[in-house]
Design an enzyme around this catalytic site. Structure first.
Site, PDB file in Angstrom:
ATOM      1  CG  PHE A 140      -1.813   1.282   1.152  1.00 14.16           C
ATOM      2  CD1 PHE A 140      -2.956   1.294   0.363  1.00 14.16           C
ATOM      3  CD2 PHE A 140      -1.478   2.446   1.840  1.00 14.16           C
ATOM      4  CE1 PHE A 140      -3.743   2.439   0.272  1.00 14.16           C
ATOM      5  CE2 PHE A 140      -2.261   3.587   1.739  1.00 14.16           C
ATOM      6  CZ  PHE A 140      -3.397   3.579   0.961  1.00 14.16           C
ATOM      7  CG  ASP A 225       5.444   4.059   1.834  1.00 17.70           C
ATOM      8  OD1 ASP A 225       5.428   4.760   2.863  1.00 17.70           O
ATOM      9  OD2 ASP A 225       4.464   3.918   1.078  1.00 17.70           O
ATOM     10  CE  LYS A 254      -1.124   7.143   6.885  1.00 18.27           C
ATOM     11  NZ  LYS A 254      -0.781   6.023   6.022  1.00 18.27           N
TER      12      LYS A 254
HETATM   13  C1  LIG Z   1      -0.973   6.113   4.487  1.00 14.80           C
HETATM   14  C2  LIG Z   1       0.067   5.560   3.632  1.00 14.80           C
HETATM   15  C3  LIG Z   1       0.338   6.101   2.367  1.00 14.80           C
HETATM   16  C4  LIG Z   1      -0.498   7.189   1.727  1.00 14.80           C
HETATM   17  O1  LIG Z   1      -0.520   8.360   2.476  1.00 14.80           O
HETATM   18  P1  LIG Z   1      -1.679   9.432   2.181  1.00 14.80           P
HETATM   19  O2  LIG Z   1      -1.291  10.599   3.038  1.00 14.80           O
HETATM   20  O3  LIG Z   1      -2.965   8.794   2.596  1.00 14.80           O
HETATM   21  O4  LIG Z   1      -1.636   9.747   0.741  1.00 14.80           O
HETATM   22  C5  LIG Z   1       1.370   5.553   1.636  1.00 14.80           C
HETATM   23  N1  LIG Z   1       2.120   4.540   2.124  1.00 14.80           N
HETATM   24  C6  LIG Z   1       1.884   3.997   3.334  1.00 14.80           C
HETATM   25  C7  LIG Z   1       2.748   2.880   3.825  1.00 14.80           C
HETATM   26  C8  LIG Z   1       0.841   4.477   4.130  1.00 14.80           C
HETATM   27  O5  LIG Z   1       0.581   3.908   5.297  1.00 14.80           O
END
Ligand SMILES: *Cc1c(COP(=O)(O)O)cnc(C)c1O
Length: 401
Positions: A140, A225, A254
């Site tokens: 994700f 990520d 985040k």
């Molecule tokens: C939440 C998340 C995203 C996307 O972030 P947004 O601010 O919702 O666009 C990408 N990668 C990971 C691992 C995430 O947990």
């Protein structure tokens, strides 16, 4: 207006792209939330780890209000006095020497993809239009069209094509598959060191190190990520730290915004992020002084309140405690720091009904995929808060036995 009315109005006028629990929150402080009827809940999700510092942290309110009175937006047509300091403080904290600021996680992932491609053409000498970035199944990384182009989840992709090409997919946790997938056109490998959305999937020990070593040997960028796992959630600053791996590029977001304001960033060194020249990439709100002032204070709070250490200590404690719950529904309980997944057997009837039952007990958490309950309380939680939660969780597993 009461919860019922607000839910009706939301369902009538708001697009239905979420399956929220039916709780309408109107106030939060620290680890606690209150709904519009005044019922109190313990937050066990932390806005998908965007609220690690706890809700409405007084120090971050002060930074936000102070900055809001002074200067909020210049665009990068002009410079402002907050962005340079955030860039420096982020580098000092994380050990990288260059940062590119964006707003949301998906945008920062897009930025990492663009960076890797440009690097691939300019530094590695990949032929124009041929760059590939390897990604993992069940990842994700966000919701834009390019980012879902390397998703393997039909729910995220169906009817959104055509997709961006250039993203071979390999199984998560399989270093040999990575080795095999690399070609002379491979610019980068992107992964989540722990797949949170996929159900808190932790790769076997040594995988990250091995993958990094394979990338290095093949002149392929290793992109982590750490939008959800980073900045303390898993009990170290980054999930990659568990294996002493330093990614070439790191994507964060985040909790960088302290639960107040969207801000994300790509971290790397100059040989990589230095590929950008003026005008080649940007964002009107990226690096805005309000976001930067909030992020600077969010970082200071994380460091001075020792939230990373707290996540490590309490995470171990809580994981062990959860594992004492005996239930035929539980298949596995796994986690790192305060990112914990309780995987249920398929026969348990889905994680959602457990989350709904926990909600009536005053504990707010959310299922991820069908069968995993994610527990991710704010990193300002204390032992007694987790004990409070444990009692409710135990009771719910007993009731739904
Ligand atoms: C939440 C998340 C995203 C996307 O972030 P947004 O601010 O919702 O666009 C990408 N990668 C990971 C691992 C995430 O947990």
């Amino acid at each position: 207006m009461d919860s019922k009315d607000l839910i009706l109005i939301e369902d009538l006028y708001g697009a239905h792209n979420y399956h929220s629990l039916d709780v309408v929150i109107s106030k939060a402080k620290g680890i606690w939330m209150w709904d519009v009827e005044g019922k109190k809940y313990l937050d066990f999700l932390s806005a998908y780890s965007a609220a690690n510092q706890g809700h409405c942290h007084p120090r971050i309110i002060k930074a936000l209000q102070g900055q809001a009175r002074n200067l909020t937006l210049t665009s990068r047509a002009f410079r402002n006095d907050q962005w340079p300091m955030l860039a420096k403080e982020l580098c000092d904290w994380t050990g990288y020497n260059m940062v590119l600021p964006m707003n949301t996680g998906a945008e920062a992932v897009e930025t990492a993809v663009k960076t890797a491609r440009k690097w691939g053409y300019q530094k590695k000498g990949i032929a124009d239009g041929q760059a590939e970035i390897i990604a993992c199944s069940n990842n994700f990384h966000g919701r834009t069209v390019t980012v879902i182009s390397f998703s393997t989840e039909p729910l995220y992709r169906n009817d959104f094509g055509p997709f961006t090409p250039g993203f071979p997919i390999i199984p998560f946790g399989d270093a040999d598959a990575l080795e095999k997938a690399i070609t002379p056109n491979t610019a980068a490998f992107i992964l989540e060191p722990i797949q949170a959305e996929a159900g808190i999937l932790i790769p076997s020990e040594g995988y990250l190190k091995k993958a990094k070593e394979i990338c290095e040997r093949n002149n392929v960028l290793f992109i982590a990520d750490e939008i959800q796992t980073g900045l303390g959630r898993v009990g170290k600053l980054f999930a990659c730290d568990y294996e002493g791996v330093k990614p070439d590029m790191m994507v964060i977001g985040k909790s960088l915004g302290g639960g107040y304001y969207p801000i994300s960033a790509v971290l790397a060194n100059r040989e990589i992020l230095g590929v950008f020249k003026p005008g080649e990439h940007g964002s009107t709100f990226g690096g805005n002084p309000l976001a930067c002032a909030v992020a600077r204070e969010a970082i200071r709070v994380t460091r001075e309140e020792k939230l990373v250490e707290n996540a490590a200590e309490l995470g171990g404690y809580f994981l062990a405690k959860l594992r004492t719950i005996k239930s035929k529904h539980i298949k596995e309980i796994r986690g790192r720091g305060l990112l914990i997944g309780v995987e249920l057997h398929p026969e348990a009837g889905g994680a959602r009904r457990f989350c709904e039952e926990l909600m009536t007990e005053g504990l707010l958490c959310k299922e991820t995929h069908e069968n995993v309950i994610r527990f991710a309380p704010p990193l300002v939680s204390r032992e007694k808060d987790l004990n409070w939660a444990y009692k409710r969780i135990k009771a719910v597993f007993k009731r739904l036995a």
